[in-house]
Design a protein around this motif. Structure first.
Motif, PDB file in Angstrom:
ATOM      1  N   ARG A  80       0.844  -1.220   0.000  1.00 25.65           N
ATOM      2  CA  ARG A  80       0.000   0.000   0.000  1.00 25.65           C
ATOM      3  C   ARG A  80       0.867   1.253   0.000  1.00 25.65           C
ATOM      4  NH1 ARG A  80      -3.117   3.238  -1.267  1.00 25.65           N
ATOM      5  NH2 ARG A  80      -5.124   3.795  -0.363  1.00 25.65           N
ATOM      6  N   HIS A  84       1.931   4.346  -2.998  1.00 26.53           N
ATOM      7  CA  HIS A  84       2.048   5.802  -2.858  1.00 26.53           C
ATOM      8  C   HIS A  84       3.287   6.309  -3.594  1.00 26.53           C
ATOM      9  CE1 HIS A  84       1.676   9.790  -1.247  1.00 26.53           C
ATOM     10  NE2 HIS A  84       2.814   9.699  -0.536  1.00 26.53           N
ATOM     11  N   MET A 222      -6.860  -5.655   3.223  1.00 22.77           N
ATOM     12  CA  MET A 222      -6.282  -4.541   2.473  1.00 22.77           C
ATOM     13  C   MET A 222      -6.975  -4.353   1.124  1.00 22.77           C
ATOM     14  SD  MET A 222      -4.023  -3.265   4.479  1.00 22.77           S
ATOM     15  CE  MET A 222      -3.204  -2.141   3.353  1.00 22.77           C
ATOM     16  N   TRP A 225     -10.198  -2.635   1.633  1.00 22.44           N
ATOM     17  CA  TRP A 225      -9.947  -1.221   1.953  1.00 22.44           C
ATOM     18  C   TRP A 225      -9.705  -0.420   0.677  1.00 22.44           C
ATOM     19  CZ3 TRP A 225      -4.807   0.857   4.437  1.00 22.44           C
ATOM     20  CH2 TRP A 225      -4.956   2.233   4.674  1.00 22.44           C
ATOM     21  N   ILE A 226      -8.928  -0.976  -0.242  1.00 21.00           N
ATOM     22  CA  ILE A 226      -8.624  -0.244  -1.476  1.00 21.00           C
ATOM     23  C   ILE A 226      -9.838  -0.177  -2.393  1.00 21.00           C
ATOM     24  CG2 ILE A 226      -7.231  -0.288  -3.585  1.00 21.00           C
ATOM     25  CD1 ILE A 226      -4.980  -1.524  -1.937  1.00 21.00           C
ATOM     26  N   GLU A 346      -2.892   2.709  -6.602  1.00 22.03           N
ATOM     27  CA  GLU A 346      -3.837   1.828  -5.913  1.00 22.03           C
ATOM     28  C   GLU A 346      -4.040   0.534  -6.692  1.00 22.03           C
ATOM     29  OE1 GLU A 346      -6.705   4.879  -3.417  1.00 22.03           O
ATOM     30  OE2 GLU A 346      -7.059   4.607  -5.566  1.00 22.03           O
ATOM     31  N   ALA A 349      -0.928  -1.527  -6.280  1.00 21.79           N
ATOM     32  CA  ALA A 349      -0.940  -2.164  -4.970  1.00 21.79           C
ATOM     33  C   ALA A 349      -1.936  -3.318  -4.940  1.00 21.79           C
ATOM     34  CB  ALA A 349      -1.284  -1.144  -3.888  1.00 21.79           C
ATOM     35  N   TYR A 353      -1.464  -7.215  -4.158  1.00 26.67           N
ATOM     36  CA  TYR A 353      -2.255  -7.917  -3.151  1.00 26.67           C
ATOM     37  C   TYR A 353      -2.931  -9.157  -3.746  1.00 26.67           C
ATOM     38  CZ  TYR A 353      -1.694  -4.208   0.316  1.00 26.67           C
ATOM     39  OH  TYR A 353      -1.180  -3.322   1.223  1.00 26.67           O
TER      40      TYR A 353
END
Length: 654
Positions: A80, A84, A222, A225-226, A346, A349, A353
């Motif tokens: 995550r 960024h 995670m 969340w994204i 994102e 990431a 994931y």
């Protein structure tokens, strides 16, 4: 071979109590070996029981879980944050394409949702800070994972050590009939190969399984969340993965059980062929042994290949499903970036994931064959640990204050098999100091009689007393500590001659050992050996003759100074002159001791105080040598068959 359990008993156990394995027949070798096969337990209960063995190290296990949780969380947060850094690079690159001061309304619609500053390039300092944070996270996660593996290794090795200890203790608690029906190689395979396989399985799978499960949970959180939508897309393939894995495991588990049972069967065949190597050579059965080995080896190859092939399908299946998942996430994620719902970082990431999400599932799938193999071996170890044990000693009765050695059989009945009585309503009394000889044809129950005195087996009815005390009420160790036994089949342990003589009394002094050796004429041949009493012999005693090995075992019994002496064809391996000397030595030893002498050579028991003639588990005659000859019954027939027939043949030849 001696009648350790009588010929009829051996045949009964081989015929009725060996449970055939489900694949390919009985698996007998040329020397009569077989294997004990039992119904395999289910994978789930066996796996739970295996994990439950780690309970004594529950504190370390908790530490392993905590370290794993923290390590996985750090590994899960890193992508995550790394996303960024991607956004910083991408936004800086896009910002450098527009003049400074460009209003947001003048930017393309796809760019307006991004954190783009027109005229500013990539902030490499910020990117460096983010990368350092990610590097620190990965380094900390790796350190914690290493520490987790170290502690888990300690837990696993403690568990295996305890399992080996439990197996050793269990073997010492098993009754003699378990070993009668279990081939030695099969038992050794459970104790060695199967436990080693369990150790390797736990070592290779526990850490990865624990990490994989926690990784799946953390990564799933995670992903939600994204982007809940992309998380839902990624989860579409999970049920398919579970279905495929379950179906393959269902088909391969039975084959893994068969693989390790076949391994035990092959070991039993190899062990019996090796132990009887001289016999195989004498009878020219090498070709048959090789053929039997080839058949068993081929069967093991087939089940092993099947188990590995079927379980090996899991890994490529999971990789294919994982690639489908990757394609779906990439397509949907690209569309979300295009409409500005997600940033490129994102999506990057999330793709990481998704890989982290499918990788643990693939890892678990790849370890399934190891896990199934290990649980199959654990089942076999648990079968041994769950075998019926020797009955526990009853609360100890009062032991006689004075050792006299009087043995009484009171209406004793016994059978090895429920359908075939062997001894029925037998009564006799052996007075202190008497020598009781037991003779009769093979399978008559002679050795069974002394085995009952030793409580190798317990009577079905009646009782046996030693100095008036029921042996069933005496602890076995106390009972056997008062009895010295010498068998026809000698057994020496790897060590020196001195150690083998002192085996029955480890606290014996050097003088006591030498006294026993002189009394049994061991001292006569020991001095011809290069190291004397320090000569090291192996467990087969290959550097001693059969008669010398027999003398060592007799010296061992002499040293224990027993109240009751049992000699089962104890002089069968010595020459006539040594046998005569041993008879004088044993006559001195038998003074004030009760002795049971099992003999086929009737010349050795002429001076016995009482001779019992047994047929079919019953005493058909009893008396002295002279009185039994006068009675002209079963004993006279046995005696005449040994001595008069050879004399008649010699006369005819002359």
């Amino acid at each position: 071979m001696s009648e350790t359990s009588t010929g009829s008993k051996k045949q009964e156990f081989q015929a009725t109590e060996r449970i055939e394995a489900p694949q390919g027949g009985p698996g007998r070798g040329p020397m009569g070996g077989g294997m004990v096969g039992q119904k395999a337990m289910d994978f789930g209960p066996s796996a739970k029981r295996l994990v439950a063995l780690m309970r004594p190290d529950r504190g370390k296990a908790v530490a392993v879980v905590l370290l794993g949780v923290v390590s996985v969380l750090l590994m899960s947060i890193a992508p995550r944050i790394l996303g960024h850094a991607t956004d910083l690079v991408f936004n800086g690159f896009i910002g450098s394409k527009f003049p400074a001061g460009t209003p947001d309304s003048a930017l393309p619609a796809a760019v307006q949702g991004m954190d783009v500053v027109p005229g500013e390039g990539v902030d490499f300092d910020a990117v460096a800070r983010v990368l350092l944070i990610v590097l620190a996270l990965y380094a900390a996660a790796s350190l914690l994972a290493w520490l987790q593996g170290f502690i888990l290794n300690t837990v696993v090795q403690n568990t295996i050590r305890q399992m080996r200890s439990d197996v050793e203790d269990k073997i010492n608690r098993l009754p003699l009939n378990y070993f009668d029906r279990s081939p030695r190689g099969e038992l050794l395979s459970r104790v060695t190969n199967d436990i080693d396989n369990v150790s390797q399985t736990l070592q290779q799978t526990m850490s990865q399984l624990l990490t994989s499960v926690m990784t799946v949970l953390a990564v799933l959180a995670m992903m939600v969340w994204i982007s809940p939508l992309l998380a839902l897309v990624a989860l579409v393939t999970v049920p398919l993965s579970l279905i495929v894995t379950a179906q393959i495991m269902k088909r391969s588990q039975g084959q893994f059980v068969a693989q390790w049972r076949r391994t035990g069967r092959l070991n039993a065949q190899i062990e019996e062929a090796y132990s009887g190597h001289a016999l195989v050579k004498v009878f020219g059965r090498q070709a048959e042994v090789e053929r039997t080995f080839a058949e068993e080896n081929d069967e093991l190859f087939k089940v092993s290949f099947g188990a590995q092939f079927v379980s090996g399908l899991i890994m490529p299946s999971m990789m294919f499903i994982g690639n489908l998942n990757y394609v779906l996430v990439a397509v949907v994620g690209g569309l979300r970036v295009a409409n500005g719902s997600l940033s490129l970082g994102e999506v990057q990431a999330f793709i990481q994931y998704s890989r982290q999400f499918t990788q643990p599932l693939t890892t678990v799938a790849s370890m399934t064959n190891l896990l199934q193999s290990g649980v199959a071996s654990a089942e076999r170890v648990f079968e041994l640990l769950d075998a019926d044990e020797e009955l526990e000693d009853a609360p100890a009765l009062a032991t006689p204050a004075v050792r006299r050695g009087e043995v009484a059989f009171e209406h004793v009945s016994f059978r090895y098999d429920e359908d075939r009585p062997l001894i029925t309503d037998l009564s006799l009394v052996a007075r202190p100091g008497e020598t009781v000889a037991i003779v009769g044809p093979t399978g008559a129950g002679k050795t069974t009689l002394v085995n009952l005195v030793m409580r190798f087996y317990d009577v079905d009815a009646g009782r046996i007393t030693l100095d008036g005390v029921d042996v069933a009420g005496m602890p076995r160790s106390t009972l056997r500590g008062q009895i010295g036994m010498v068998l026809q089949d000698t057994w020496l342990f790897e060590g020196t001659i001195r150690d083998n003589i002192a085996y029955g009394r480890p606290d014996a002094t050097e003088e006591e050992i030498l006294e026993a050796a002189r009394a049994t004429f061991v001292d006569r041949f020991v001095h011809s050996l290069p190291d004397g009493y320090d000569t090291v012999i192996d467990e087969e005693g290959s550097n001693l003759s059969a008669g010398e090995r027999q003398l060592v075992t007799i010296a061992r019994a002499f040293l224990t100074d027993p109240a009751l002496l049992i000699l089962d064809e104890a002089t069968s391996s010595v020459d006539t002159r040594t046998e005569l000397l041993l008879q004088h030595a044993m006559a001195a030893l038998r003074t004030d001791r009760t002795s049971f002498v099992i003999a086929h050579r009737l010349s050795t028991i002429r001076d016995a105080d009482l001779i019992l003639v047994m047929e079919d588990g019953a005493i058909v005659e009893q008396g002295t040598h002279e009185s039994l000859l006068v009675a002209d019954g079963a004993y006279a027939r046995l005696y005449n068959a040994q001595f008069r027939a050879p004399a008649d043949e010699a006369a005819v030849g002359a």
